[in-house]
Design a protein around this motif. Sequence first.
Motif, PDB file in Angstrom:
ATOM      1  N   UNK A   1       0.769  -1.346   0.078  1.00  0.00           N
ATOM      2  CA  UNK A   1      -0.018   0.039   0.144  1.00  0.00           C
ATOM      3  C   UNK A   1       0.811   1.248   0.117  1.00  0.00           C
ATOM      4  N   UNK A   2       2.083   1.128   0.017  1.00  0.00           N
ATOM      5  CA  UNK A   2       2.830   2.524  -0.164  1.00  0.00           C
ATOM      6  C   UNK A   2       3.036   2.849  -1.451  1.00  0.00           C
ATOM      7  N   UNK A   3       2.654   4.102  -1.568  1.00  0.00           N
ATOM      8  CA  UNK A   3       2.556   4.937  -3.071  1.00  0.00           C
ATOM      9  C   UNK A   3       4.080   5.446  -3.382  1.00  0.00           C
ATOM     10  N   UNK A   4       4.728   4.475  -3.849  1.00  0.00           N
ATOM     11  CA  UNK A   4       6.242   4.640  -4.206  1.00  0.00           C
ATOM     12  C   UNK A   4       6.313   5.107  -5.669  1.00  0.00           C
ATOM     13  N   UNK A   5       6.768   6.478  -5.619  1.00  0.00           N
ATOM     14  CA  UNK A   5       7.044   7.080  -7.168  1.00  0.00           C
ATOM     15  C   UNK A   5       8.624   7.418  -7.237  1.00  0.00           C
ATOM     16  N   UNK A   6       9.186   6.824  -8.153  1.00  0.00           N
ATOM     17  CA  UNK A   6      10.530   6.780  -8.709  1.00  0.00           C
ATOM     18  C   UNK A   6      10.689   7.895  -9.682  1.00  0.00           C
ATOM     19  N   UNK A   7      11.889   8.485 -10.050  1.00  0.00           N
ATOM     20  CA  UNK A   7      11.951   9.462 -10.950  1.00  0.00           C
ATOM     21  C   UNK A   7      11.142  10.699 -10.588  1.00  0.00           C
ATOM     22  N   UNK A   8      11.060  10.979  -9.291  1.00  0.00           N
ATOM     23  CA  UNK A   8       9.889  11.980  -8.675  1.00  0.00           C
ATOM     24  C   UNK A   8      10.688  12.706  -7.710  1.00  0.00           C
ATOM     25  N   UNK A   9      10.578  13.993  -7.544  1.00  0.00           N
ATOM     26  CA  UNK A   9      11.078  15.008  -6.414  1.00  0.00           C
ATOM     27  C   UNK A   9      10.145  16.065  -6.275  1.00  0.00           C
ATOM     28  N   UNK A  10      10.412  16.747  -5.109  1.00  0.00           N
ATOM     29  CA  UNK A  10       9.742  17.866  -4.844  1.00  0.00           C
ATOM     30  C   UNK A  10      10.147  19.026  -5.522  1.00  0.00           C
ATOM     31  N   UNK A  11       9.095  19.591  -6.123  1.00  0.00           N
ATOM     32  CA  UNK A  11       9.323  20.879  -6.874  1.00  0.00           C
ATOM     33  C   UNK A  11       8.934  22.171  -6.102  1.00  0.00           C
ATOM     34  N   UNK A  12       7.719  22.059  -5.459  1.00  0.00           N
ATOM     35  CA  UNK A  12       7.552  23.216  -4.328  1.00  0.00           C
ATOM     36  C   UNK A  12       6.759  22.679  -3.317  1.00  0.00           C
ATOM     37  N   UNK A  13       6.894  23.457  -2.182  1.00  0.00           N
ATOM     38  CA  UNK A  13       6.075  22.963  -0.991  1.00  0.00           C
ATOM     39  C   UNK A  13       5.932  24.178  -0.273  1.00  0.00           C
ATOM     40  N   UNK A  14       4.588  24.291   0.337  1.00  0.00           N
ATOM     41  CA  UNK A  14       4.107  25.514   1.237  1.00  0.00           C
ATOM     42  C   UNK A  14       3.199  24.987   2.174  1.00  0.00           C
ATOM     43  N   UNK A  15       2.932  25.461   3.224  1.00  0.00           N
ATOM     44  CA  UNK A  15       1.820  25.407   4.113  1.00  0.00           C
ATOM     45  C   UNK A  15       0.379  25.206   3.330  1.00  0.00           C
ATOM     46  N   UNK A  16      -0.302  24.080   3.554  1.00  0.00           N
ATOM     47  CA  UNK A  16      -1.477  23.808   2.877  1.00  0.00           C
ATOM     48  C   UNK A  16      -2.259  24.788   2.915  1.00  0.00           C
ATOM     49  N   UNK A  17      -2.570  25.740   3.873  1.00  0.00           N
ATOM     50  CA  UNK A  17      -3.481  26.783   4.029  1.00  0.00           C
ATOM     51  C   UNK A  17      -3.008  27.973   3.143  1.00  0.00           C
ATOM     52  N   UNK A  18      -1.749  28.163   2.836  1.00  0.00           N
ATOM     53  CA  UNK A  18      -1.276  29.391   1.999  1.00  0.00           C
ATOM     54  C   UNK A  18      -1.837  29.481   0.688  1.00  0.00           C
ATOM     55  N   UNK A  19      -2.200  30.718   0.293  1.00  0.00           N
ATOM     56  CA  UNK A  19      -2.466  31.119  -1.168  1.00  0.00           C
ATOM     57  C   UNK A  19      -1.365  31.325  -2.081  1.00  0.00           C
ATOM     58  N   UNK A  20      -1.347  30.125  -2.618  1.00  0.00           N
ATOM     59  CA  UNK A  20       0.075  30.168  -3.449  1.00  0.00           C
ATOM     60  C   UNK A  20       0.180  31.025  -4.861  1.00  0.00           C
TER      61      UNK A  20
END
Length: 485
Positions: free
Chosen positions: A224-243
């Motif tokens: 059940x682990x959602x494993x994604x290879x060839x993948x990295x973080x592009x952006x991250x922010x607080x979920x409540x933030x207006x991006x």
Amino acid sequence: MSDFDYDLFVIGGGSGGVRAARVAAGEAGARVALAEDDRYGGTCVIRGCVPKKLMVFASEYANVVEDAQSYGWTLKQGPFDWPAFRTRLNDELDRLEQVYRNLLKGSNVETFDARASVSGPHEVTLSTGETKSAKHILVATGGHPVRPQTPNAHLGIVSDDIFHLDKLPRSMLIVGGGYIACEFAGIMNGLGVEVTQYYRGAQILRGFDEEARGLVAESMRERGIKLHVGTNILEMAPASADRSAGETGAMGGTAQERVEMAQLRAAEGTANEPVWVKSTTGSEGEYDVVLFATGRDPNTKDMGLEEVGVTLGRRGEIGVDAYSQTSVPSIYAIGDVTNRVNLTPVAIREGMAFVETVFKSNPTPVDHDLIPSAIFTQPEMGTVGLSEEEARDQEPVEVYCTSFRPMQTAFAGRPDRVLMKLVVSKASRKVLGCHIVAPGAGEMIQMAGVAIKMGATKEDFDRTVAVHPTMSEEMVTMRVPMRTA
């Protein structure tokens, strides 16, 4: 009478430093002191191997009820109680730390609960302001997890933090593909957390046997682990933030102001807001916790090492020779701070070799060849020697391999598979590598490691009678090579 306060001053109270201090004082009669500015026991005991393995045990109980029912038992599944487990975990770590303190005291090692830096070839300065002299200095300060250079990376946690979570998150994104990332993916999944894992490479567990790591990845996805290879973080922010940069959202203030507020809450230990993440593949998601497991660096910052002439590498690792001696003859280093083989038993061996060399007049180089190791993924992976890929680049080999469903879980209807693999030199017939993916692989590889370290051949394995019915019997019953290279 010596001109120094001590014969040996050890900086770092982890497994390697404590062992070296104890043996130098207890067996060689040296006057020894040790400084540690955190908890005694180091990464392994306090924030690594021990608490992680206890979490592995806890997570593996998730399947017990279902499996027991398949064997005729009537049991009921209950919720996992994280606070209760964490209390027991902390009690155990407190006990182990006291054991380390008592061992040092029993060996007449003087201890300082302070940060130490090197202020001369034979001099150590403590954060208390005291200065101590020693004929020899041993640096055993270990390493620390690092955060990637990603904007807003402070919104995530690192492996040291996971043992201090107030409550289990509902969802977690784990960034990384090494053994720490994969172990925690299995742990959190087993505890009921919805786990997603990003790894920028083509396959997790880089550097390990290709076939073995492929089976681990397959098993992780089946669980059940959602494993994604060839993948990295592009952006991250607080979920409540207006991006939309500069706009004011429902939480008040600009997006940047809300990022700064989240950073403040993180620093105060009160952060509990989900994190929004956009990946390099374009997908977006929100996670209660983002865990960075993207590497570790040696603890050498602001220790004065370069100022006294000790050579440091690109990541801050201390350069040493085969006897753990640095470029300054009176200063030695062992363990993760040297970034050689970052395993606790190796640090202990390096500490013992240091004592033999310096205090017992028995020059002993450290043996880093054929070190068995285990990765506590689910299922576990045990490995010793060369991978198939490494071996075939070195010489012609035969590969003996089998994969099957083990009796215990097959009876319970689970799809789990195990792997047993031997890589054999065609010329010498020696077993160059052994790789096991199976429950208890760590226990099995320890025994295989003895035989391979002794130079066992494939025929030595063949002459050994199988223990039946076990998974490990396959190691001595494979007669025909699966392939040659």
